[in-house]
Design an enzyme around this catalytic site. Structure first.
Site, PDB file in Angstrom:
ATOM      1  N   GLN A   1       1.042  -1.295  -0.272  1.00 30.75           N
ATOM      2  CA  GLN A   1       0.270  -0.453  -0.396  1.00 30.75           C
ATOM      3  C   GLN A   1       0.836   1.352  -0.191  1.00 30.75           C
ATOM      4  O   GLN A   1       0.266   2.610   0.115  1.00 30.75           O
ATOM      5  CB  GLN A   1      -1.392  -0.144   1.144  1.00 30.75           C
ATOM      6  CG  GLN A   1      -1.989  -1.106   0.916  1.00 30.75           C
ATOM      7  CD  GLN A   1      -2.460  -1.157   2.596  1.00 30.75           C
ATOM      8  OE1 GLN A   1      -3.010  -0.720   3.136  1.00 30.75           O
ATOM      9  NE2 GLN A   1      -1.923  -2.054   3.788  1.00 30.75           N
TER      10      GLN A   1
ATOM     11  N   HIS B   1      -1.354   0.764  -4.163  1.00 30.41           N
ATOM     12  CA  HIS B   1      -1.835   2.704  -4.493  1.00 30.41           C
ATOM     13  C   HIS B   1      -1.246   3.807  -5.032  1.00 30.41           C
ATOM     14  O   HIS B   1      -0.987   4.583  -4.386  1.00 30.41           O
ATOM     15  CB  HIS B   1      -1.919   2.888  -2.944  1.00 30.41           C
ATOM     16  CG  HIS B   1      -3.628   2.706  -1.487  1.00 30.41           C
ATOM     17  ND1 HIS B   1      -2.875   2.121  -0.340  1.00 30.41           N
ATOM     18  CD2 HIS B   1      -3.969   1.762  -2.712  1.00 30.41           C
ATOM     19  CE1 HIS B   1      -4.213   1.916   0.019  1.00 30.41           C
ATOM     20  NE2 HIS B   1      -4.996   1.077  -1.496  1.00 30.41           N
TER      21      HIS B   1
ATOM     22  N   THR C   1       0.697  -3.216   8.891  1.00 33.09           N
ATOM     23  CA  THR C   1      -0.550  -1.999   7.976  1.00 33.09           C
ATOM     24  C   THR C   1      -1.528  -1.814   9.276  1.00 33.09           C
ATOM     25  O   THR C   1      -2.084  -3.115  10.270  1.00 33.09           O
ATOM     26  CB  THR C   1      -0.893  -1.929   6.957  1.00 33.09           C
ATOM     27  OG1 THR C   1      -2.538  -1.958   6.218  1.00 33.09           O
ATOM     28  CG2 THR C   1      -1.631  -4.526   6.643  1.00 33.09           C
TER      29      THR C   1
ATOM     30  N   GLU D   1       1.377  -3.018  17.166  1.00 34.28           N
ATOM     31  CA  GLU D   1      -0.031  -2.990  17.870  1.00 34.28           C
ATOM     32  C   GLU D   1      -0.788  -4.260  17.135  1.00 34.28           C
ATOM     33  O   GLU D   1      -0.829  -5.193  16.000  1.00 34.28           O
ATOM     34  CB  GLU D   1      -0.713  -1.405  17.209  1.00 34.28           C
ATOM     35  CG  GLU D   1      -0.081  -0.936  17.727  1.00 34.28           C
ATOM     36  CD  GLU D   1       0.539  -0.140  18.427  1.00 34.28           C
ATOM     37  OE1 GLU D   1      -0.756  -0.693  20.195  1.00 34.28           O
ATOM     38  OE2 GLU D   1       1.039   0.846  19.156  1.00 34.28           O
TER      39      GLU D   1
ATOM     40  N   ALA E   1       8.006  -4.348  12.069  1.00 31.67           N
ATOM     41  CA  ALA E   1       8.650  -5.402  11.397  1.00 31.67           C
ATOM     42  C   ALA E   1      10.463  -5.413  10.888  1.00 31.67           C
ATOM     43  O   ALA E   1      10.884  -6.904  10.142  1.00 31.67           O
ATOM     44  CB  ALA E   1       8.425  -4.842   9.872  1.00 31.67           C
TER      45      ALA E   1
HETATM   46  P1  OAD Z   1      -1.187   3.237   8.741  1.00 28.17           P
HETATM   47  O1  OAD Z   1      -0.637   4.281   9.642  1.00 28.17           O
HETATM   48  O2  OAD Z   1      -3.365   2.924   8.795  1.00 28.17           O
HETATM   49  O3  OAD Z   1      -0.914   1.975   9.892  1.00 28.17           O
HETATM   50  C1  OAD Z   1       0.713   2.084  10.160  1.00 28.17           C
HETATM   51  C2  OAD Z   1       0.413   0.744  10.605  1.00 28.17           C
HETATM   52  O4  OAD Z   1       2.068   0.289  11.057  1.00 28.17           O
HETATM   53  C3  OAD Z   1      -0.522   0.459  12.330  1.00 28.17           C
HETATM   54  O5  OAD Z   1      -0.772  -0.530  12.475  1.00 28.17           O
HETATM   55  C4  OAD Z   1       1.414   0.184  13.279  1.00 28.17           C
HETATM   56  O6  OAD Z   1       0.754  -0.186  14.896  1.00 28.17           O
HETATM   57  C5  OAD Z   1       2.033   0.228  12.844  1.00 28.17           C
HETATM   58  N1  OAD Z   1       3.450   0.103  12.856  1.00 28.17           N
HETATM   59  C6  OAD Z   1       4.323   1.473  13.504  1.00 28.17           C
HETATM   60  N2  OAD Z   1       5.093   1.098  13.351  1.00 28.17           N
HETATM   61  C7  OAD Z   1       5.376  -0.058  12.565  1.00 28.17           C
HETATM   62  C8  OAD Z   1       7.011  -1.226  12.860  1.00 28.17           C
HETATM   63  N3  OAD Z   1       7.731  -0.394  13.150  1.00 28.17           N
HETATM   64  N4  OAD Z   1       6.383  -2.328  12.424  1.00 28.17           N
HETATM   65  C9  OAD Z   1       5.223  -2.465  11.501  1.00 28.17           C
HETATM   66  N5  OAD Z   1       5.019  -1.989  11.609  1.00 28.17           N
HETATM   67  C10 OAD Z   1       4.418  -1.080  12.382  1.00 28.17           C
HETATM   68  O7  OAD Z   1      -0.700   2.482   7.637  1.00 28.17           O
HETATM   69  P2  OAD Z   1      -1.551   1.719   6.243  1.00 28.17           P
HETATM   70  O8  OAD Z   1      -2.233   0.475   7.220  1.00 28.17           O
HETATM   71  O9  OAD Z   1      -0.625   1.552   5.499  1.00 28.17           O
HETATM   72  O10 OAD Z   1      -3.681   5.252   1.765  1.00 28.17           O
HETATM   73  O11 OAD Z   1      -2.458   2.622   5.578  1.00 28.17           O
HETATM   74  C11 OAD Z   1      -3.338   2.532   4.261  1.00 28.17           C
HETATM   75  C12 OAD Z   1      -3.683   3.239   3.771  1.00 28.17           C
HETATM   76  O12 OAD Z   1      -4.303   4.162   4.612  1.00 28.17           O
HETATM   77  C13 OAD Z   1      -2.366   4.068   2.922  1.00 28.17           C
HETATM   78  O13 OAD Z   1      -1.469   2.728   2.325  1.00 28.17           O
HETATM   79  C14 OAD Z   1      -2.946   5.113   2.241  1.00 28.17           C
HETATM   80  C15 OAD Z   1      -3.355   5.732   4.065  1.00 28.17           C
HETATM   81  O14 OAD Z   1      -4.467   6.743   3.475  1.00 28.17           O
HETATM   82  C16 OAD Z   1      -3.351   6.011   0.084  1.00 28.17           C
HETATM   83  O15 OAD Z   1      -3.344   6.201   0.185  1.00 28.17           O
HETATM   84  C17 OAD Z   1      -4.710   5.422  -0.436  1.00 28.17           C
END
Ligand code: OAD
Length: 250
Positions: free
Chosen positions: A103, A121, A193, A220, A236
């Site tokens: 994504q 995306h 994610t 989380e 990760a």
């Molecule tokens: P989010 O910002 O929603 O979520 C990030 C996730 O990464 C959270 O669940 C955190 O707990 C986790 N996280 C943080 N640090 C981490 C680490 N070091 N290792 C592993 N995990 C970690 O991001 P996405 O799920 O990518 O859409 O969001 C989905 C979409 O929403 C994105 O692609 C974007 C956004 O709006 C578009 O641009 C269309």
């Protein structure tokens, strides 16, 4: 199950599998200094991503939306892939069938050398003509610094838009088809994610419905955690490193 047992179980599964599909989100790039969308550090000025990443926001204030993307492009240009990207790049060569659906629009998986990346995306480094003028291709790469914001279409002089998918926009049919075909795998792993944004959030459970072993790596819990076979709690860059160490050398 404690984290160590979960890592052992994941490494064991992967060691017996030929077809791996990984679905990544912003958490994979967190250790490269790229803020995630949600959670601490996810805000730019006082705006939430949902207020900026929409066609309506762009129509209202293209300069503001471009300032956000220009800021992210600058951040990413200075960043480097981290250990999570590097392990996944190594796995793209290790597994006979490997697909990575990301994504993320930052391009760090590609910079780490990962093969078979599906950019669900779009890309921060691509643009398209907002007016969809007939002279311009659907999307093209534009990775320099824009002298002026918002940048203009070189073909018609209209507005350019970032080559990313915004809220309310459909996923490109070819990209969706590539992601769906990647669900036919032995292990499907979600990494970093929040599992909140659809249709991406449905991919891993979709692979599970087709018979794959499903797992998640995230510090989380997410709405998907309970419906997957395994949830490994951790970052990760640390968990992937530990799993990689436990896999037999190739
Ligand atoms: P989010 O910002 O929603 O979520 C990030 C996730 O990464 C959270 O669940 C955190 O707990 C986790 N996280 C943080 N640090 C981490 C680490 N070091 N290792 C592993 N995990 C970690 O991001 P996405 O799920 O990518 O859409 O969001 C989905 C979409 O929403 C994105 O692609 C974007 C956004 O709006 C578009 O641009 C269309």
């Amino acid at each position: 199950m404690d984290r160590d047992d979960a890592i052992t179980l994941l490494a064991d599964r992967l060691g017996r599998s030929a077809r791996l599909t990984v679905v990544t989100g912003a958490g994979v790039s967190a250790a490269s200094g790229i803020p995630t969308f949600r959670g601490p550090g996810g805000l730019w000025r006082e705006f939430r991503p949902e207020e900026l990443a929409t066609p309506e926001a762009f129509a209202r204030d293209p300069k503001l939306v471009w300032q956000w993307y220009a800021w992210r492009r600058e951040l990413v240009a200075k960043a480097s892939p981290n250990r999570a990207h590097d392990v996944l790049a190594a796995w793209s060569r290790r597994f006979p069938v490997f697909r990575l659906v990301t994504q993320n629009v930052d391009g760090l998986h590609e910079r780490a050398g990962t093969e078979n990346v599906v950019r669900f995306h779009g890309s921060l480094w691509e643009v398209s003509c907002w007016e969809r003028c007939p002279e311009s291709p659907p999307r093209w790469r534009e990775d320099g610094v824009f002298p002026e914001l918002p940048p203009r279409c070189p073909h018609c002089g209209g507005l350019l838009r970032p080559g990313v998918v915004w809220f309310g926009e459909p996923i490109d049919p070819g990209v969706l088809a590539a992601a769906e075909s990647a669900l036919d795998c032995d292990v499907c792993l979600a990494v970093g994610t929040s599992a909140l944004v659809y249709p991406a959030a449905g991919l891993v459970t979709g692979a599970g419905a087709l018979g794959a072993f499903t797992a998640e790596i995230n510090p989380e819990a997410t709405p998907a955690s309970g419906s997957l076979d395994l949830a490994v709690s951790g970052r990760a860059e640390e968990v992937l490193d530990e799993v990689e160490r436990r896999l037999a050398p190739v």
